[in-house]
Design a protein around this motif. Structure first.
Motif, PDB file in Angstrom:
ATOM      1  N   GLY A  72       5.132  -1.489   7.637  1.00 39.97           N
ATOM      2  CA  GLY A  72       5.488  -0.418   7.213  1.00 39.97           C
ATOM      3  C   GLY A  72       7.289  -0.200   6.495  1.00 39.97           C
ATOM      4  O   GLY A  72       7.639   0.122   6.370  1.00 39.97           O
ATOM      5  N   THR A  73       7.159  -1.960   6.914  1.00 37.01           N
ATOM      6  CA  THR A  73       9.200  -2.017   5.810  1.00 37.01           C
ATOM      7  C   THR A  73       8.706  -1.640   4.456  1.00 37.01           C
ATOM      8  O   THR A  73       7.484  -1.871   3.824  1.00 37.01           O
ATOM      9  CB  THR A  73       9.490  -3.636   6.239  1.00 37.01           C
ATOM     10  OG1 THR A  73       8.718  -3.892   7.112  1.00 37.01           O
ATOM     11  CG2 THR A  73      10.619  -3.169   5.184  1.00 37.01           C
ATOM     12  N   PRO A  74       9.456  -0.311   4.137  1.00 35.84           N
ATOM     13  CA  PRO A  74       9.235  -0.087   2.379  1.00 35.84           C
ATOM     14  C   PRO A  74       8.991  -1.702   1.347  1.00 35.84           C
ATOM     15  O   PRO A  74      10.279  -2.147   1.790  1.00 35.84           O
ATOM     16  CB  PRO A  74      10.360   0.629   2.282  1.00 35.84           C
ATOM     17  CG  PRO A  74      10.921   1.327   3.172  1.00 35.84           C
ATOM     18  CD  PRO A  74      10.502   0.585   4.635  1.00 35.84           C
ATOM     19  N   TYR A  75       8.220  -1.430   0.832  1.00 36.66           N
ATOM     20  CA  TYR A  75       8.393  -2.912  -0.223  1.00 36.66           C
ATOM     21  C   TYR A  75       9.673  -3.247  -0.621  1.00 36.66           C
ATOM     22  O   TYR A  75       9.820  -4.856  -1.158  1.00 36.66           O
ATOM     23  CB  TYR A  75       7.114  -2.847  -1.433  1.00 36.66           C
ATOM     24  CG  TYR A  75       7.288  -3.949  -2.308  1.00 36.66           C
ATOM     25  CD1 TYR A  75       6.159  -4.987  -1.435  1.00 36.66           C
ATOM     26  CD2 TYR A  75       7.098  -3.616  -3.264  1.00 36.66           C
ATOM     27  CE1 TYR A  75       6.413  -6.457  -2.646  1.00 36.66           C
ATOM     28  CE2 TYR A  75       6.933  -4.589  -4.656  1.00 36.66           C
ATOM     29  CZ  TYR A  75       6.837  -5.907  -3.795  1.00 36.66           C
ATOM     30  OH  TYR A  75       6.411  -7.564  -4.712  1.00 36.66           O
ATOM     31  N   TYR A 108       0.940  -1.365   0.153  1.00 35.80           N
ATOM     32  CA  TYR A 108       0.181  -0.087  -0.309  1.00 35.80           C
ATOM     33  C   TYR A 108       0.974   1.127   0.191  1.00 35.80           C
ATOM     34  O   TYR A 108       1.629   1.353   0.872  1.00 35.80           O
ATOM     35  CB  TYR A 108      -0.747   0.016   1.258  1.00 35.80           C
ATOM     36  CG  TYR A 108      -1.743   1.262   1.025  1.00 35.80           C
ATOM     37  CD1 TYR A 108      -2.751   1.381   0.946  1.00 35.80           C
ATOM     38  CD2 TYR A 108      -1.657   2.193   1.822  1.00 35.80           C
ATOM     39  CE1 TYR A 108      -4.032   1.909   0.780  1.00 35.80           C
ATOM     40  CE2 TYR A 108      -2.555   3.213   1.812  1.00 35.80           C
ATOM     41  CZ  TYR A 108      -3.608   3.837   1.280  1.00 35.80           C
ATOM     42  OH  TYR A 108      -4.777   4.402   1.223  1.00 35.80           O
ATOM     43  N   ALA A 109       1.227   1.700  -1.213  1.00 36.24           N
ATOM     44  CA  ALA A 109       1.517   2.993  -0.850  1.00 36.24           C
ATOM     45  C   ALA A 109       3.654   2.830  -1.225  1.00 36.24           C
ATOM     46  O   ALA A 109       4.036   3.892  -0.692  1.00 36.24           O
ATOM     47  CB  ALA A 109       1.115   4.524  -0.511  1.00 36.24           C
ATOM     48  N   CYS A 121       1.470  -0.211   8.384  1.00 36.64           N
ATOM     49  CA  CYS A 121       0.178   0.949   6.330  1.00 36.64           C
ATOM     50  C   CYS A 121      -0.999   1.189   7.129  1.00 36.64           C
ATOM     51  O   CYS A 121      -1.213   0.752   8.179  1.00 36.64           O
ATOM     52  CB  CYS A 121      -0.052  -0.721   5.306  1.00 36.64           C
ATOM     53  SG  CYS A 121      -1.101   0.037   3.860  1.00 36.64           S
ATOM     54  N   PRO A 122      -1.295   2.407   6.813  1.00 38.49           N
ATOM     55  CA  PRO A 122      -2.315   3.092   7.247  1.00 38.49           C
ATOM     56  C   PRO A 122      -3.737   2.381   7.668  1.00 38.49           C
ATOM     57  O   PRO A 122      -4.701   2.730   8.257  1.00 38.49           O
ATOM     58  CB  PRO A 122      -2.619   4.456   6.652  1.00 38.49           C
ATOM     59  CG  PRO A 122      -1.799   4.210   5.807  1.00 38.49           C
ATOM     60  CD  PRO A 122      -0.721   3.648   5.863  1.00 38.49           C
ATOM     61  N   GLU A 149      -5.988  -2.235   9.906  1.00 41.81           N
ATOM     62  CA  GLU A 149      -6.622  -2.321  10.611  1.00 41.81           C
ATOM     63  C   GLU A 149      -7.813  -2.809  10.054  1.00 41.81           C
ATOM     64  O   GLU A 149      -8.737  -4.185  10.104  1.00 41.81           O
ATOM     65  CB  GLU A 149      -6.897  -1.505  11.808  1.00 41.81           C
ATOM     66  CG  GLU A 149      -5.763  -1.661  13.096  1.00 41.81           C
ATOM     67  CD  GLU A 149      -6.399  -0.498  13.917  1.00 41.81           C
ATOM     68  OE1 GLU A 149      -7.169  -0.251  13.910  1.00 41.81           O
ATOM     69  OE2 GLU A 149      -5.161  -0.188  14.472  1.00 41.81           O
ATOM     70  N   GLU A 150      -7.865  -1.694   9.101  1.00 49.08           N
ATOM     71  CA  GLU A 150      -9.486  -1.980   7.694  1.00 49.08           C
ATOM     72  C   GLU A 150      -9.208  -3.454   7.529  1.00 49.08           C
ATOM     73  O   GLU A 150      -9.664  -4.046   7.004  1.00 49.08           O
ATOM     74  CB  GLU A 150      -9.441  -0.791   7.244  1.00 49.08           C
ATOM     75  CG  GLU A 150     -10.687  -0.975   6.280  1.00 49.08           C
ATOM     76  CD  GLU A 150     -10.735   0.167   5.391  1.00 49.08           C
ATOM     77  OE1 GLU A 150     -11.177   0.051   4.045  1.00 49.08           O
ATOM     78  OE2 GLU A 150     -10.327   0.855   6.246  1.00 49.08           O
ATOM     79  N   CYS A 151      -7.791  -3.414   6.809  1.00 45.71           N
ATOM     80  CA  CYS A 151      -7.317  -5.121   5.625  1.00 45.71           C
ATOM     81  C   CYS A 151      -8.154  -6.179   6.643  1.00 45.71           C
ATOM     82  O   CYS A 151      -8.369  -7.351   6.536  1.00 45.71           O
ATOM     83  CB  CYS A 151      -5.748  -5.460   4.842  1.00 45.71           C
ATOM     84  SG  CYS A 151      -5.842  -3.931   4.418  1.00 45.71           S
TER      85      CYS A 151
END
Length: 201
Positions: free
Chosen positions: A131-134, A124-125, A147-148, A151-153
């Protein structure tokens, strides 16, 4: 507003939990309480007891639910301008492809969240779930922002697993949700349909 009637929601829930229409009818010959999960998804929150009658009635109710779900899935696919590859109404799943986004898309009917549209994605972005860069996996991710949408996912995937009685292997539980989601959708697509089980299986 709930998409399914009370009877449709009960039959759909029980069917997805692995019961055949005959077993559902047998379990609901006498009046009994609505399953608590189903009760939470209904517009009518009264604690009425339900009887469903015979297997023929349960089959008709299931078919009505399937038709409603098929329409919901198809309408969502049309609104997202997807090329539909398969529509498995008895599993509440539509698999399509979005040529503009160049991505596979899964639409799953849920009683709790309504139809869920999930685009297959690696990040995601540019960020993985922790939060690790892809493109640059880090050994220490404690100081990274997750990733923001994490929780939704998680809620979406947990809802799908609960409503469709899907379990993950231990190695699948360790996957990032972007990868775990594909395992979940594949399991749903491959799920055995209760009415095709042989008696005694």
């Amino acid at each position: 507003m709930s998409s399914l009637s009370t009877h449709e929601a009960i039959v759909w829930w029980e069917f997805q939990q692995g019961k055949s229409t005959g077993e559902i009818a047998e379990n609901y010959q006498e009046e009994r309480s609505i399953p608590s999960y189903v009760q939470q998804t209904l517009d009518d929150k009264s604690n009425e007891k339900i009887s469903l009658g015979d297997a023929a009635y349960v089959s008709r109710v299931l078919n009505r639910a399937r038709k409603k779900i098929e329409k919901i899935l198809s309408d969502n696919a049309n609104s997202h301008r997807l090329d539909v590859e398969s529509l498995l109404d008895y599993k509440g799943l539509l698999i399509g492809f979005d040529y503009q986004a160049s991505a596979a898309v899964y639409i799953v009917f849920t009683m709790k969240l309504g139809p869920v549209v999930w685009y297959k994605h690696d990040s995601y972005a540019g960020k993985l779930c922790d939060g690790t860069p892809y493109d640059r996996p880090a050994e220490d991710t404690r100081n990274l922002d997750p990733c923001p949408k994490r929780e939704e996912c998680r809620e979406i995937l947990d809802t799908i697993m609960e409503e469709y009685a899907i379990t993950l292997r231990p190695d699948e539980e360790e996957l990032y949700m972007t990868q775990q989601s594909i395992a979940i959708f594949n399991k749903l697509a491959a799920k055995e349909i209760p009415r095709y089980k042989r008696r005694g299986d």
